[in-house]
Design an enzyme around this catalytic site. Structure first.
Site, PDB file in Angstrom:
ATOM      1  CG  ASN A  12      -1.730   1.202   1.406  1.00  0.00           C
ATOM      2  OD1 ASN A  12      -1.782   2.048   0.512  1.00  0.00           O
ATOM      3  ND2 ASN A  12      -2.398   1.324   2.540  1.00  0.00           N
ATOM      4  CE  LYS A  14      -0.088   3.043   4.800  1.00  0.00           C
ATOM      5  NZ  LYS A  14       0.059   3.123   6.260  1.00  0.00           N
ATOM      6  CG  HIS A 100      -5.646   1.656   5.347  1.00  0.00           C
ATOM      7  ND1 HIS A 100      -5.202   2.592   6.253  1.00  0.00           N
ATOM      8  CD2 HIS A 100      -4.624   0.788   5.165  1.00  0.00           C
ATOM      9  CE1 HIS A 100      -3.960   2.302   6.590  1.00  0.00           C
ATOM     10  NE2 HIS A 100      -3.580   1.215   5.956  1.00  0.00           N
ATOM     11  CD  GLU A 102      -2.769   5.213   6.928  1.00  0.00           C
ATOM     12  OE1 GLU A 102      -2.742   5.237   5.684  1.00  0.00           O
ATOM     13  OE2 GLU A 102      -1.865   4.707   7.631  1.00  0.00           O
ATOM     14  CD  GLU A 170      -3.034  -2.582   7.337  1.00  0.00           C
ATOM     15  OE1 GLU A 170      -1.909  -2.775   6.864  1.00  0.00           O
ATOM     16  OE2 GLU A 170      -3.713  -1.592   7.089  1.00  0.00           O
ATOM     17  N   GLY A 176       2.980   2.093  10.793  1.00  0.00           N
ATOM     18  CA  GLY A 176       3.957   3.172  10.678  1.00  0.00           C
ATOM     19  C   GLY A 176       4.706   3.497  11.963  1.00  0.00           C
ATOM     20  CB  SER A 214       5.695  -2.026  11.858  1.00  0.00           C
ATOM     21  OG  SER A 214       5.279  -0.711  12.206  1.00  0.00           O
TER      22      SER A 214
HETATM   23  P1  13P Z   1       3.351   0.289   7.582  1.00  0.00           P
HETATM   24  O1  13P Z   1       3.849  -0.957   6.938  1.00  0.00           O
HETATM   25  O2  13P Z   1       4.053   1.525   7.105  1.00  0.00           O
HETATM   26  O3  13P Z   1       3.290   0.165   9.066  1.00  0.00           O
HETATM   27  O4  13P Z   1       1.832   0.498   7.098  1.00  0.00           O
HETATM   28  C1  13P Z   1       0.961  -0.570   7.172  1.00  0.00           C
HETATM   29  C2  13P Z   1      -0.266  -0.237   6.437  1.00  0.00           C
HETATM   30  O5  13P Z   1      -1.041   0.622   6.848  1.00  0.00           O
HETATM   31  C3  13P Z   1      -0.526  -0.925   5.169  1.00  0.00           C
HETATM   32  O6  13P Z   1      -1.831  -0.708   4.735  1.00  0.00           O
END
Ligand code: 13P
Length: 251
Positions: A12, A14, A100, A102, A170, A176, A214
């Protein structure tokens, strides 16, 4: 059982990537995939929508799938700035991430909205990757499994089958942050997710459950070996070809 579920390693991206870097990354992943000759696992990359078509073109013939990061529930209409699942498919997407954390936070998406988006993906003929996960406060309050259960019940549409659904777990606090749950915690969450799916669909045993939060080259072997983990949804580490390919190798 686990081997009947073909591992899926999804990136992803983002809100990252301008054309030149994104196409270079896509090219490296496509050649990495071709060189490795993997036909026992799937790779998916979800670039920003502006680059979807170009990235799809860049990985064509490599076996790497391309997906969207979100879609609107409707097929078309007066929804300024939004994109339908049909548009994503038209641009070359075979998958779309929905729900997601976010999106749930930044755009206040509810489980009902996420479910409608998953249904939109089906309508367009692409595969939804439905994301769920608890916050740190929910985990500390001992509510993780209950939260996952509620999110699944609300976000997975009726009529789901293993061929039409991927679920990504997740934990919000692991995204992150460099923090990850222990493999036992991941296995417990995934076992519970599969159990809850069992009450929602007939072939829950065949649904692919991805872990996200992560994931990187150095922890992928351990996380992917946890029970009921059939792949990963990778954020930051999916922006580097060598890291993402190392995770794919670990699958
Ligand atoms: P990270 O791998 O940067 O922690 O992000 C995970 C994520 O949100 C994938 O959709």
């Amino acid at each position: 059982m686990a081997r009947t579920r073909r591992p899926l390693i999804a990136g992803n991206w983002k809100m990252n990537g301008l054309r030149a870097d994104a196409l270079a990354l896509a090219g490296e992943l496509a050649s990495g995939m071709k060189q490795a000759g993997w036909n026992d696992r799937e790779l998916l990359i979800c670039p920003p929508a502006t680059l979807l078509a170009a990235v799809a073109e860049a990985v064509k013939g490599s076996g790497v799938f391309v997906g969207g990061q979100d879609c609107h529930a409707k097929a078309s209409g007066a929804h300024t700035g939004d994109l339908s699942a049909e548009m994503l498919r038209d641009a070359g997407a075979s998958h779309v991430i929905v729900g997601h954390s976010e999106r749930r936070t930044d755009h206040r998406e509810t489980d009902a909205v996420v479910r409608a988006k998953a249904e939109a993906a089906w309508r367009a003929g692409i595969l939804p990757v439905v994301c769920i996960g608890e916050t740190l406060a929910e985990r500390e309050a001992g509510r993780t499994l209950g939260v996952l259960e509620a999110q699944l019940s609300g976000s997975v549409p009726a009529g789901a089958t293993a061929a039409k659904l991927v679920v990504a777990y997740e934990p919000v606090w692991a995204i992150g942050t460099g923090k990850t749950p222990t493999t036992a915690e991941v296995a417990a969450a995934h076992a519970h997710i599969r159990k809850v799916l069992g009450s929602l669909m007939a072939d829950a045993g065949a649904v692919r459950l991805l872990y996200g939060g992560s994931v990187k080259g150095s922890n992928a072997v351990e996380l992917l070996a946890a029970g009921d983990v059939d792949g990963a949804l990778v954020g930051g580490a999916s922006l580097k070809a060598d890291e993402f390919l190392a995770i794919a190798k670990a699958a």
